[in-house]
Motif scaffolding. Structure first.
Motif, mmCIF file in Angstrom:
data_model
loop_
_atom_site.group_PDB
_atom_site.id
_atom_site.type_symbol
_atom_site.label_atom_id
_atom_site.label_comp_id
_atom_site.label_asym_id
_atom_site.label_seq_id
_atom_site.Cartn_x
_atom_site.Cartn_y
_atom_site.Cartn_z
ATOM 1 N N SER A 1 0.874 -1.160 0.000
ATOM 2 C CA SER A 1 0.000 0.000 0.000
ATOM 3 C C SER A 1 0.913 1.212 0.000
ATOM 4 N N ARG A 2 0.377 2.360 -0.293
ATOM 5 C CA ARG A 2 1.204 3.574 -0.258
ATOM 6 C C ARG A 2 1.816 3.760 1.120
ATOM 7 N N GLN A 3 1.024 3.535 2.167
ATOM 8 C CA GLN A 3 1.538 3.744 3.517
ATOM 9 C C GLN A 3 2.668 2.773 3.832
ATOM 10 N N ARG A 4 2.521 1.530 3.431
ATOM 11 C CA ARG A 4 3.581 0.556 3.709
ATOM 12 C C ARG A 4 4.864 0.938 2.972
ATOM 13 N N ILE A 5 4.723 1.443 1.753
ATOM 14 C CA ILE A 5 5.892 1.868 0.984
ATOM 15 C C ILE A 5 6.581 3.053 1.658
ATOM 16 N N LEU A 6 5.792 4.016 2.140
ATOM 17 C CA LEU A 6 6.383 5.170 2.820
ATOM 18 C C LEU A 6 7.050 4.765 4.126
ATOM 19 N N ASP A 7 6.441 3.839 4.851
ATOM 20 C CA ASP A 7 7.056 3.346 6.089
ATOM 21 C C ASP A 7 8.402 2.688 5.790
ATOM 22 N N ALA A 8 8.436 1.889 4.735
ATOM 23 C CA ALA A 8 9.677 1.213 4.362
ATOM 24 C C ALA A 8 10.725 2.217 3.898
ATOM 25 N N ALA A 9 10.299 3.235 3.161
ATOM 26 C CA ALA A 9 11.236 4.257 2.696
ATOM 27 C C ALA A 9 11.829 5.024 3.868
ATOM 28 N N LEU A 10 11.007 5.340 4.861
ATOM 29 C CA LEU A 10 11.508 6.044 6.036
ATOM 30 C C LEU A 10 12.492 5.174 6.800
ATOM 31 N N ASP A 11 12.183 3.894 6.914
ATOM 32 C CA ASP A 11 13.093 2.974 7.596
ATOM 33 C C ASP A 11 14.415 2.869 6.850
ATOM 34 N N LEU A 12 14.347 2.859 5.529
ATOM 35 C CA LEU A 12 15.560 2.745 4.726
ATOM 36 C C LEU A 12 16.459 3.961 4.908
ATOM 37 N N VAL A 13 15.878 5.167 4.838
ATOM 38 C CA VAL A 13 16.721 6.365 4.974
ATOM 39 C C VAL A 13 17.212 6.536 6.402
ATOM 40 N N ASP A 14 16.451 6.061 7.394
ATOM 41 C CA ASP A 14 16.940 6.089 8.770
ATOM 42 C C ASP A 14 18.206 5.249 8.905
ATOM 43 N N GLN A 15 18.231 4.114 8.220
ATOM 44 C CA GLN A 15 19.343 3.184 8.354
ATOM 45 C C GLN A 15 20.515 3.523 7.438
ATOM 46 N N ARG A 16 20.209 3.978 6.219
ATOM 47 C CA ARG A 16 21.273 4.092 5.206
ATOM 48 C C ARG A 16 21.447 5.481 4.635
ATOM 49 N N GLY A 17 20.576 6.416 5.010
ATOM 50 C CA GLY A 17 20.706 7.783 4.506
ATOM 51 C C GLY A 17 19.888 8.025 3.267
ATOM 52 N N LEU B 1 14.199 15.187 14.617
ATOM 53 C CA LEU B 1 15.430 14.707 15.239
ATOM 54 C C LEU B 1 15.474 13.179 15.287
ATOM 55 N N ARG B 2 14.302 12.554 15.317
ATOM 56 C CA ARG B 2 14.234 11.087 15.291
ATOM 57 C C ARG B 2 14.566 10.555 13.895
ATOM 58 N N HIS B 3 14.304 11.384 12.872
ATOM 59 C CA HIS B 3 14.572 11.003 11.482
ATOM 60 C C HIS B 3 15.419 12.083 10.812
ATOM 61 N N PRO B 4 16.671 12.271 11.234
ATOM 62 C CA PRO B 4 17.472 13.399 10.743
ATOM 63 C C PRO B 4 17.736 13.372 9.247
ATOM 64 N N ALA B 5 17.649 12.205 8.620
ATOM 65 C CA ALA B 5 17.858 12.144 7.170
ATOM 66 C C ALA B 5 16.777 12.910 6.414
ATOM 67 N N ILE B 6 15.644 13.140 7.070
ATOM 68 C CA ILE B 6 14.539 13.851 6.421
ATOM 69 C C ILE B 6 14.731 15.370 6.486
ATOM 70 N N LEU B 7 15.641 15.842 7.322
ATOM 71 C CA LEU B 7 15.801 17.286 7.511
ATOM 72 C C LEU B 7 16.038 18.056 6.207
ATOM 73 N N PRO B 8 16.903 17.584 5.304
ATOM 74 C CA PRO B 8 17.077 18.333 4.043
ATOM 75 C C PRO B 8 15.792 18.432 3.234
ATOM 76 N N LEU B 9 14.967 17.388 3.282
ATOM 77 C CA LEU B 9 13.695 17.425 2.559
ATOM 78 C C LEU B 9 12.723 18.398 3.216
#
Length: 221
Positions: free
Chosen positions: A19-35, A103-111
């Motif tokens: 689902s769109r939500q599952r994809i966004l959750d996975a994307a957030l997890d990916l950038v949290d781990q790998r940037g 601050l919990r998801h600092p990789a999102i700060l530039p976005l």
């Protein structure tokens, strides 16, 4: 004629439980781990165990995926504005929740600092916030100014915290400042030793409260 098996007409994404939500959750997890640089449709597909092309049924392009990541953080903060009678407390809770999420998801700060709110969910949250402020006596223009000012300040403060975080004894850290020449920098050294004005969250909330006082003064003047 044989009866069609349940689910036979579902696409690959549906069979994978996408689902769109599952994809966004996975994307957030990916950038949290790998940037953020590691986020591609291919890497996200691998994380979800589907072909990259399958993702396009739910997010039309990479920009929509990035907008969705911004949505994840902002809409997580938005519920703090629901159900509170006092607009000042609602905005304060929103700012706190937004800072914590960034601050919990600092990789999102530039976005968050560079992409406007364009998804339906983020626009819905903005509309609800403006409704709360206008119902509380703000002219529409000042309601938008207040909401934007609080959001921009919160993003900027989170960026500063993430970028300037240093060990206490590195240059600029509290331990380093405490050792400054007391005769030349008595107030700076004392503040560092006593821990006065050095807590990021305390500084943030002090500024938020000052902004809210100013908003209240200018709300109907």
């Amino acid at each position: 004629m044989r009866a069609e098996k349940p689910g036979a007409r579902r696409g690959r994404g549906e069979r994978a439980g996408l689902s769109r939500q599952r994809i966004l959750d996975a994307a957030l997890d990916l950038v949290d781990q790998r940037g953020l640089k590691a986020l591609t449709m291919r890497s996200l597909g691998e994380q979800l165990d589907v072909e990259a092309m399958t993702l396009y049924h739910y997010v039309p392009n990479k920009d929509a995926l990035l907008d969705g990541l911004v949505e994840q953080v902002f809409t997580a903060a938005a519920p703090a504005m629901d159900g509170a009678a006092d607009w000042q407390e609602s905005l304060r809770e929103y700012a706190k929740a937004l800072r914590e999420g960034l601050l919990r998801h600092p990789a999102i700060l530039p976005l968050a600092a560079s992409r406007p709110a364009v998804t339906q969910a983020t626009l819905d949250a903005i509309e609800a916030s403006l409704r709360m402020l206008t119902d509380s006596g703000f002219p529409l223009g000042r309601a938008l100014h207040a909401l934007n000012a609080m959001s921009v300040f919160t993003i900027g403060h989170a960026v500063m915290e993430a970028q300037l975080a240093v060990d206490a004894h590195e240059s600029g850290g509290t331990g380093w400042l405490a050792e400054l020449e007391a005769e030349r920098y008595p107030l700076i050294a004392r503040a560092a030793r006593d821990g006065a004005g050095v807590d990021d969250e305390e500084r943030f909330l002090f500024a938020v409260d000052a902004m809210l006082l100013g908003f209240d003064t200018l709300r109907t003047s």
